[in-house]
Motif scaffolding. Structure first.
Motif, mmCIF file in Angstrom:
data_model
loop_
_atom_site.group_PDB
_atom_site.id
_atom_site.type_symbol
_atom_site.label_atom_id
_atom_site.label_comp_id
_atom_site.label_asym_id
_atom_site.label_seq_id
_atom_site.Cartn_x
_atom_site.Cartn_y
_atom_site.Cartn_z
ATOM 1 N N GLU A 294 0.808 -1.203 0.029
ATOM 2 C CA GLU A 294 0.093 0.041 -0.008
ATOM 3 C C GLU A 294 0.943 1.199 -0.091
ATOM 4 O O GLU A 294 1.995 1.116 0.651
ATOM 5 N N PHE A 295 0.458 2.164 -0.613
ATOM 6 C CA PHE A 295 1.293 3.611 -0.471
ATOM 7 C C PHE A 295 0.251 4.527 0.495
ATOM 8 O O PHE A 295 -0.985 5.030 0.053
ATOM 9 N N VAL A 296 0.687 4.694 1.676
ATOM 10 C CA VAL A 296 -0.012 5.476 2.430
ATOM 11 C C VAL A 296 0.717 6.914 2.796
ATOM 12 O O VAL A 296 2.119 6.961 2.812
ATOM 13 N N VAL A 297 0.011 8.035 2.759
ATOM 14 C CA VAL A 297 0.498 9.374 2.978
ATOM 15 C C VAL A 297 0.212 9.675 4.132
ATOM 16 O O VAL A 297 -1.337 9.987 4.660
ATOM 17 N N PHE A 298 0.976 10.379 4.988
ATOM 18 C CA PHE A 298 0.575 11.100 6.204
ATOM 19 C C PHE A 298 0.721 12.516 5.742
ATOM 20 O O PHE A 298 1.619 13.027 5.500
ATOM 21 N N VAL A 299 -0.552 13.236 6.076
ATOM 22 C CA VAL A 299 -0.416 14.626 5.747
ATOM 23 C C VAL A 299 -0.898 15.381 7.033
ATOM 24 O O VAL A 299 -1.963 14.970 7.426
ATOM 25 N N GLY A 300 -0.666 16.755 7.043
ATOM 26 C CA GLY A 300 -0.915 17.383 8.188
ATOM 27 C C GLY A 300 -0.083 18.804 8.167
ATOM 28 O O GLY A 300 0.892 18.857 7.443
ATOM 29 N N PRO A 301 -0.623 19.784 8.916
ATOM 30 C CA PRO A 301 0.226 20.923 8.821
ATOM 31 C C PRO A 301 1.629 20.769 9.287
ATOM 32 O O PRO A 301 1.694 19.857 10.297
ATOM 33 N N SER A 302 2.586 21.704 9.356
ATOM 34 C CA SER A 302 3.979 21.680 9.671
ATOM 35 C C SER A 302 3.702 21.756 11.230
ATOM 36 O O SER A 302 2.902 22.308 11.800
ATOM 37 N N GLY A 303 4.724 20.737 11.808
ATOM 38 C CA GLY A 303 4.341 20.730 13.391
ATOM 39 C C GLY A 303 3.635 19.775 14.044
ATOM 40 O O GLY A 303 3.496 19.740 15.095
ATOM 41 N N CYS A 304 2.957 19.056 13.105
ATOM 42 C CA CYS A 304 1.899 18.210 13.770
ATOM 43 C C CYS A 304 2.184 17.045 14.050
ATOM 44 O O CYS A 304 1.699 16.077 14.672
ATOM 45 N N GLY A 305 3.528 16.675 13.795
ATOM 46 C CA GLY A 305 4.035 15.379 14.296
ATOM 47 C C GLY A 305 4.503 14.214 13.228
ATOM 48 O O GLY A 305 4.387 12.953 13.705
ATOM 49 N N LYS A 306 4.169 14.687 12.154
ATOM 50 C CA LYS A 306 4.374 13.726 10.885
ATOM 51 C C LYS A 306 5.807 12.999 10.897
ATOM 52 O O LYS A 306 6.055 11.747 10.894
ATOM 53 N N SER A 307 6.913 14.109 11.001
ATOM 54 C CA SER A 307 8.281 13.436 10.877
ATOM 55 C C SER A 307 8.677 12.609 12.217
ATOM 56 O O SER A 307 9.118 11.482 12.092
ATOM 57 N N THR A 308 7.934 13.154 13.024
ATOM 58 C CA THR A 308 8.057 12.323 14.643
ATOM 59 C C THR A 308 7.533 10.857 14.458
ATOM 60 O O THR A 308 8.322 9.881 14.735
ATOM 61 N N LEU A 309 6.438 10.617 13.831
ATOM 62 C CA LEU A 309 5.782 9.402 13.633
ATOM 63 C C LEU A 309 6.629 8.532 12.889
ATOM 64 O O LEU A 309 6.892 7.610 12.963
ATOM 65 N N LEU A 310 7.079 9.183 11.677
ATOM 66 C CA LEU A 310 7.991 8.405 10.726
ATOM 67 C C LEU A 310 9.193 7.988 11.284
ATOM 68 O O LEU A 310 9.808 6.863 11.137
ATOM 69 N N ARG A 311 9.725 8.758 12.128
ATOM 70 C CA ARG A 311 10.953 8.679 12.678
ATOM 71 C C ARG A 311 10.766 7.425 13.814
ATOM 72 O O ARG A 311 11.705 6.655 13.950
ATOM 73 N N ILE A 312 9.664 7.487 14.245
ATOM 74 C CA ILE A 312 9.459 6.395 15.285
ATOM 75 C C ILE A 312 9.212 5.103 14.736
ATOM 76 O O ILE A 312 9.765 3.980 14.986
ATOM 77 N N ILE A 313 8.581 4.873 13.468
ATOM 78 C CA ILE A 313 8.460 3.946 12.588
ATOM 79 C C ILE A 313 10.009 3.419 11.898
ATOM 80 O O ILE A 313 10.316 2.301 11.974
ATOM 81 N N ALA A 314 10.743 4.310 11.769
ATOM 82 C CA ALA A 314 12.214 4.016 11.387
ATOM 83 C C ALA A 314 12.928 3.708 12.413
ATOM 84 O O ALA A 314 14.189 2.897 12.380
ATOM 85 N N GLY A 315 12.864 3.946 13.577
ATOM 86 C CA GLY A 315 13.392 3.572 14.734
ATOM 87 C C GLY A 315 14.463 4.542 15.280
ATOM 88 O O GLY A 315 15.384 4.279 15.911
ATOM 89 N N LEU A 316 14.676 5.773 14.477
ATOM 90 C CA LEU A 316 15.377 6.701 14.894
ATOM 91 C C LEU A 316 14.996 7.558 16.111
ATOM 92 O O LEU A 316 15.628 8.435 16.792
ATOM 93 N N GLU A 317 13.649 7.237 16.551
ATOM 94 C CA GLU A 317 13.187 7.997 17.695
ATOM 95 C C GLU A 317 12.622 6.914 18.527
ATOM 96 O O GLU A 317 11.833 6.074 17.904
ATOM 97 N N ASP A 318 12.598 6.837 19.802
ATOM 98 C CA ASP A 318 11.774 5.962 20.678
ATOM 99 C C ASP A 318 10.459 6.486 20.678
ATOM 100 O O ASP A 318 10.347 7.612 21.320
ATOM 101 N N ALA A 319 9.534 5.888 20.953
ATOM 102 C CA ALA A 319 8.173 5.997 21.160
ATOM 103 C C ALA A 319 8.043 6.076 22.943
ATOM 104 O O ALA A 319 8.879 5.465 23.338
ATOM 105 N N THR A 320 7.245 7.153 23.216
ATOM 106 C CA THR A 320 6.962 7.149 24.799
ATOM 107 C C THR A 320 6.349 5.805 25.272
ATOM 108 O O THR A 320 6.539 5.201 26.164
ATOM 109 N N SER A 321 5.299 5.527 24.386
ATOM 110 C CA SER A 321 4.753 4.238 24.790
ATOM 111 C C SER A 321 4.250 3.848 23.270
ATOM 112 O O SER A 321 3.869 4.446 22.567
#
Ligand SMILES: Nc1ncnc2c1ncn2[C@@H]1O[C@H](COP(=O)(O)OP(=O)(O)O)[C@@H](O)[C@H]1O
Ligand SMILES: [Mg+2]
Lengths: 279, 337
Positions: B30-57
């Motif tokens: 599937e091709f899934v797009v996360f969209v939202g205004p700047s600063g809404c946490g899209k990159s953070t979510l992507l980085r959590i998927i990538a493992g570059l950032e640890d999720a709090t839970s």
């Protein structure tokens, strides 16, 4: 840089100011070098005139070579400077990387603590350092000097390098992590090459005070076999008679190695100093 | 290829809660797009998927394997960054091959895969160059090539087109769509640009305020947004929002009509207004109407029409397409008639 922005008058004034500064900064150095090639009489009669056929003399250099073991002193100075410099750059860069890259509790405080040394001169701790070094049996050794200079150089190194490391792209480091590079590889292969200008800047600012220092060699390394150049030159300064020819010759010689190191770093240095300015 | 499952992902930076419980299932291919205004946490979510950032839970599962504590290189992912993030000291070939080399892949295999990827992206003639010797578009293609070469379960893109100029952006967008068809890999693509989201996605995830506002196909989001935020975010020009009271309607708080669902008429209609500005875009045009109580309406029309500034016109709404929102911004049943 656009040419049109500078008027001729402004450009002339800037050059005049820079030229004046250069003359003032170089004057003492030139006087030392020029006078080191003159007879003692000529040094005092006309300190500012260059040596001519009558006043030219290498007596200072001959004295330096004959008396004391200056080759050994040079060697000591070089060992201390180069090893301390290498340690400052290595540990400074690693600490700076940790401070700028990792979020951990007390990061800010740790940064402040490490930067504190910039404002507090290490000489204030001389007595404690002496006691420690003596207790450790390190007096007189070059190791004692290297340890002290490493401690002295680290605060500024960490401060400057962590600022520069913050500017290295996060994406680049993350790309490395996704490609499976270890944190060490990321540090050594990706980050260090990108902050090379800053490393050169820190190297020059660290190296010169170490090379020129008289205080700690006097206290920690005053044995004949551990003397540094600046300390060695002191034998010519007596309480009643000072052998100026020899002192000037020794100081002139002491400029050379720093000059060589400076030239090695200078191409990097220029871009390091201007890096923040032209962004 | 791979599937992805996010379970109750929370992320806080200090006291600031950036992600407030994200649940998502992404299917194979599937091709899934996360969209939202700047600063809404899209990159953070992507980085959590990538493992570059640890999720709090919360937990991340890729291909039914819990990877929450697995390092990025072992998650079977590849990522393309907005800033390209190419290794400046390596050639294009080595940039693409580094990940495989680190993973211990055989030399021939690496050479093979780099050749395939560079052919796919028309990069064959640049393989010996360094990133500094490439244009922005070429650099982004190298970054995409570096991702393809790894043959990942999951492609992650973080605003890959934002640093490109408009023409190149359209071209690279097409290229990404074509690649997705060829490679058929599961893809998560982050953007703040709703046009990219609409044109690329199988499904769009709209993020705002740390929560998922809506998940759906592009046309689902366009036709039946679940709330006022999604309605306003998807579509350009933006949907017109009119305070219901100002136009004498009850039962809803706000009425939303897309600019393309309004027609104008010189004699009669739902609202009267004066032309305040006209924008010609070639194939279509935007008309700005100042309506006394309802505020400024944007009307989108096709073709070329002439209007004088200040002219009085009536706006007529496509009754079936108008949406109603309650005081909380949730979509409610509504008909203009
Ligand atoms: N390392 C960080 N430390 C503190 N706050 C952060 C950090 N990374 C991101 N944030 C904050 O998290 C929020 C979301 O950031 P981000 O995921 O980059 O947004 P987006 O990609 O949607 O524009 C922003 O408000 C940002 O300030
Ligand atoms: Mg972002």
């Amino acid at each position: 840089m656009s040419v049109a922005r500078h008027s001729n008058v402004g450009s002339f004034a800037a050059h005049a100011i820079l030229a004046t500064y250069t003359v003032i900064a170089l004057f003492p150095v030139i006087v030392i070098v020029v006078n080191s090639f003159k007879t003692r009489k000529a040094i005092f009669r006309s300190p500012l005139s260059p040596p001519d056929g009558e006043t030219f003399s290498l007596i200072g250099y001959e004295t330096v070579m004959a008396q004391g073991d200056f080759v050994l002193y040079f060697q000591n100075s070089l060992i201390v400077t180069v090893v301390a410099l290498a340690l400052v750059l290595l540990f400074g860069a690693m600490a700076a990387f940790a401070l700028s890259e990792y979020r951990f509790r007390g990061n800010m405080l740790m940064g402040l603590y490490l930067a504190l040394g910039i404002m507090i001169p290490i000489r204030l701790g001389t007595v404690a350092i002496m006691q420690m070094m003596v207790a450790a049996g390190l007096v007189p050794t070059l190791t004692a000097l290297i340890l002290v200079y490493t401690a002295q150089g680290l605060p500024l190194a960490i401060f400057i390098l962590s600022e520069f490391m913050r500017t290295v792209s996060d994406d680049l480091k993350d790309a490395g992590r996704i490609d499976g590079l270890s944190e060490y590889r990321i540090f050594f292969r990706l980050v260090l090459p990108l902050v090379r200008p800053a490393l050169a800047t820190v190297a020059v600012f660290t190296m010169i005070p170490i090379w020129n220092d008289l205080w700690f060699p006097l206290l920690l390394a005053s044995a004949e076999e551990t003397k540094t150049v600046t300390l060695g030159a002191q034998v010519f300064i007596g309480q009643f008679v000072t052998n100026w020819n020899a002192v000037l010759a020794a100081l002139s010689l002491a400029i050379l190695p720093v000059l060589v190191l400076y030239i090695v770093f200078s191409r990097q240095l220029i871009s390091g100093i201007t890096a923040g300015a032209v962004k | 290829m791979g599937s992805l499952s996010l379970q109750a992902i929370h992320k806080s930076f200090g006291a600031v809660e950036v992600l407030k419980g994200i649940d998502l299932e992404v299917n194979n291919g599937e091709f899934v797009v996360f969209v939202g205004p700047s600063g809404c946490g899209k990159s953070t979510l992507l980085r959590i998927i990538a493992g570059l950032e640890d999720a709090t839970s919360g937990a991340v599962r890729i291909n039914d394997r819990d990877v929450t504590t697995v390092p990025p290189a072992k998650r079977g992912i590849a990522m393309v960054f907005q800033t390209y993030a190419l290794y400046p000291h390596l050639t294009v070939r080595d940039n693409m091959g580094l990940g495989l080399k680190q993973a211990g892949t055989a030399k021939d295999e690496i050479a093979d895969r780099v050749r395939t990827a560079s052919d796919m992206l028309s990069l064959a003639e640049y393989l010996e160059r360094r990133p500094a010797e490439l244009s922005g578009g070429q650099r982004q293609r190298v970054a995409i090539g570096r991702a393809i070469v790894r043959e990942p379960e999951l492609f992650l893109f973080d605003e890959p087109l934002s640093n490109l100029d408009a023409a190149l952006r359209v071209q690279t967008r097409l290229e990404i769509a074509r690649l997705h068809r060829e490679v058929a890999a599961t893809t998560i693509y982050v953007t703040h640009d709703q046009v990219e989201a609409m044109t690329l996605a199988d499904r769009i995830v709209v993020l705002h305020g740390g929560v998922i506002q809506q998940i759906g196909s592009p046309m689902q989001l366009y036709n039946s947004p679940q709330n006022q935020f999604v309605a306003g975010f998807i579509g350009s020009p933006k949907m017109n929002f009119i305070e219901a009271g100002a136009v004498g309607r009850n039962g809803v708080s706000t009425i939303g009509v897309r600019p393309e669902h309004i027609t104008v008429d010189g004699k009669a209609g739902d609202l009267e207004g004066a032309v305040s500005h006209v924008e010609h875009l070639g194939a279509d045009m935007n008309l700005y109407l100042d309506c006394a109580d309802a505020g400024t309406l944007v009307v989108r029309m096709f073709g070329e029409h002439h209007f004088d500034i200040g002219a009085k016109l009536f706006a007529r709404f496509d009754a079936g397409r108008a949406l109603g929102f309650d005081a909380d911004g949730q979509t409610v049943d509504f008909s203009w008639e």
